[in-house]
Structure formats: structure tokens, C-alpha cells
Design an enzyme around this catalytic site. Structure first.
Site, mmCIF file in Angstrom:
data_model
loop_
_atom_site.group_PDB
_atom_site.id
_atom_site.type_symbol
_atom_site.label_atom_id
_atom_site.label_comp_id
_atom_site.label_asym_id
_atom_site.label_seq_id
_atom_site.Cartn_x
_atom_site.Cartn_y
_atom_site.Cartn_z
ATOM 1 C CG HIS A 46 4.451 -17.128 96.290
ATOM 2 N ND1 HIS A 46 4.372 -16.651 97.575
ATOM 3 C CD2 HIS A 46 4.610 -18.470 96.406
ATOM 4 C CE1 HIS A 46 4.471 -17.663 98.423
ATOM 5 N NE2 HIS A 46 4.621 -18.771 97.749
ATOM 6 C CG ASP A 88 3.432 -13.302 98.168
ATOM 7 O OD1 ASP A 88 2.727 -13.536 97.164
ATOM 8 O OD2 ASP A 88 4.168 -14.149 98.699
ATOM 9 C CB SER A 120 2.802 -20.202 100.087
ATOM 10 O OG SER A 120 4.151 -19.942 100.254
#
Ligand code: ARG
Length: 276
Positions: free
Chosen positions: A83, A136, A233
Site C-alpha cells: 500500500h 501487503d 507502514s
């Protein structure tokens, strides 16, 4: 000339604002108590495999263009979250980012310490879908190799580090308060690996998200208070000296009963090229 430059800037400012807004609010409203939330500063020499992903063109120069984290798992291999390479975060396709860099060895993003490596190649897991959030993972190949000391080994299937209760550390330059207070220096927080039942209860697939044990692992503290947050992230969750997760998503940050969810490294390790 002046006019066209200004209109050019106005055009590029739109995706930037959109990208920042999305990075800030994407998973859910952040309602933390305290880049990691509830953590402490740590130096990159103590965790040399933590890297910052950067684009000054998209995110501005103030914090070296940092927008996500990553983990070095081979001399030229860096893992991050799929992402992080998405249009939602970048405001454009990743291949349209002209200055995508991996920053190694920079504690303070306001400084110039360490080395910036251009991304020679990027692979984004084609199985990743934004709404499902499983798988992810993206792999960035560096143009030049790092010394072996920068590499953290990946946890494999059956690794005891996944046992519930295992102490783990999450690292990043992200939000330290859950309110958009982005860190300039690297932080780490200690959390515990949680059992799948707890993660499934926290995220049963409603608007809060769907925890999938085969491709995700979750970690936190029962009281909350320690967690990854926006801007972390793609960064590493490390337990027992192995990389067990990559920061992926969560509901708010450091909220009791809403643990951080990570890409389960043992599940995606077979996708990562063994060489380089
Ligand atoms: N999606 C966020 C990012 O792009 C990471 C969120 C992690 N949240 C959490 N509560 N652990 O930086």
C-alpha cells in the site's frame, strides 16, 4: 513562463494534498493516547535494517521526503508494504515517482546522515488489493548492495517468534501521537505478538477491517498505548532477531482492543527473491 510554472505547481500540489490527506486518515480516525506511539527514540545503528522510503517530489523535503518504512532482508532487497506504493498514498503510480529512494542509516530525517539509495526495481505483490489488505508486500531492489550487517533474517513458517506473547519491537518515523505529529527521529515501541483469535475478534471483517490469519499477524498490548501509526507502514516488526511483520494497518493507533496488523513475513517470504 512564470504563469505556467505556477499552474504547474498548482497541478502538482493537488495530488500531494490528496496523498497527505489519505496517508493521514486512510485506515480510520486516529485516537491514540500517545511514529510509533508509546515508543522511545532508537538509533539506526541499533536497528540498521530499518529504512525510510522517500520522495521529496511527492512529500516535500522537510523530513527527507519520508512517507513509509521498510526492512532490509538481503544486500539489495528491501521489503515494504504494497500500500506504500499505491496511488492512494503517492497520488500517482509508483513508476511516476521520479525520486523514489531508500534511506539507510539516518536517525534524524532533518539531517543528511546515512546513504540514500535509488530504487533500481520495484515489485508490488499483484495479489494485494486495497480493500482486502492481504499480502501487503512490495519488494524494492537497491542499485548497490549493503553490507551484510544491515540484513535482518526473515521469519519462516513455524518460527517460534510467532508464539502469542512474544515480545516484539516495531520501528518507524511515523506519527507519535495519533494526531499527525510525525517524528523526525526514529522511534521504536515494544508490543506483544497476539493470538489469531484475539486479532479476529478485534477485526471481524466489519468496517474496522478483516483480519486474515494466513497472511497477517497482529501485535499490541492489552491496554493499548504502544503501536505503529500513520507513516510507519512498511516498517519492520522484529521478534527474536527475525523480521516477523511489516506495518500494514489498524484502527486508530494504540487503542486498547485495536491491535496493529502486520503483513505476516513467514507467509510472504516465498515471494521474495532469494538472491540479492
Ligand atoms: N496504514 C498506515 C500507514 O500507511 C499504518 C497504520 C498502522 N496502524 C496501526 N494502528 N498499527 O502508515
Amino acid at each position: 513562463m512564470r504563469r505556467s510554472l505556477r499552474s504547474l505547481l498548482a497541478v502538482s500540489a493537488v495530488p500531494l494534498a490528496v496523498a497527505l490527506a489519505l496517508v493521514l486518515v486512510a485506515p480510520a480516525p486516529a485516537t491514540a493516547d500517545r511514529g510509533v506511539v508509546g515508543g522511545q527514540p532508537v538509533r539506526t545503528v541499533e536497528a540498521p535494517w530499518v529504512v525510510a522510503l522517500s520522495s521529496r517530489e511527492v512529500f516535500g523535503a522537510a523530513r527527507s521526503g519520508q512517507f513509509c518504512g521498510g526492512a532490509v532482508v538481503g544486500p539489495t532487497t528491501v521489503l515494504t508494504a504494497a500500500h506504500c506504493m499505491s496511488r492512494a498514498v503517492l497520488g500517482r503510480s509508483w513508476w511516476e515517482v521520479p525520486d523514489l529512494r531508500v534511506i539507510v542509516g539516518r536517525n534524524d530525517l532533518r539531517g543528511t546522515a546515512g546513504v540514500e539509495y535509488p530504487a533500481a526495481r520495484v515489485w508490488v505483490n499483484p495479489a494485494y488489493e486495497g480493500d482486502e489488505r492481504a499480502g501487503d508486500l512490495a519488494v524494492i531492489t537497491l542499485s548497490r548492495p549493503l553490507p551484510p550487517a544491515y540484513v535482518v533474517p526473515m521469519a519462516r513458517q513455524g518460527d517460534p517468534a510467532y508464539r502469542p506473547g512474544t515480545r516484539a519491537a516495531v520501528y518507524g518515523w511515523g506519527d507519535t501521537e495519533g494526531d499527525g505529529s510525525y517524528a523526525s527521529t526514529l522511534h521504536m515501541a515494544t508490543v506483544r505478538v497476539l493470538d489469531d483469535a484475539t486479532c479476529e475478534t478485534a477485526y471481524p471483517g466489519s468496517t474496522e477491517g478483516d483480519y486474515q490469519a494466513d497472511s497477517m499477524v497482529c501485535a499490541g498490548l492489552p491496554k493499548g498505548g504502544h503501536d505503529a501509526c500513520q507513516g510507519d507502514s512498511g516498517g519492520p516488526l522484529v521478534a527474536g532477531g527475525r523480521l516477523v511483520g511489516l506495518v500494514s494497518w489498524g484502527s486508530g493507533c494504540a487503542v486498547a482492543g485495536r491491535p496493529g496488523v502486520y503483513t505476516r513475513i513467514s507467509a510472504v517470504a516465498p515471494l521474495v527473491p532469494a538472491h540479492g
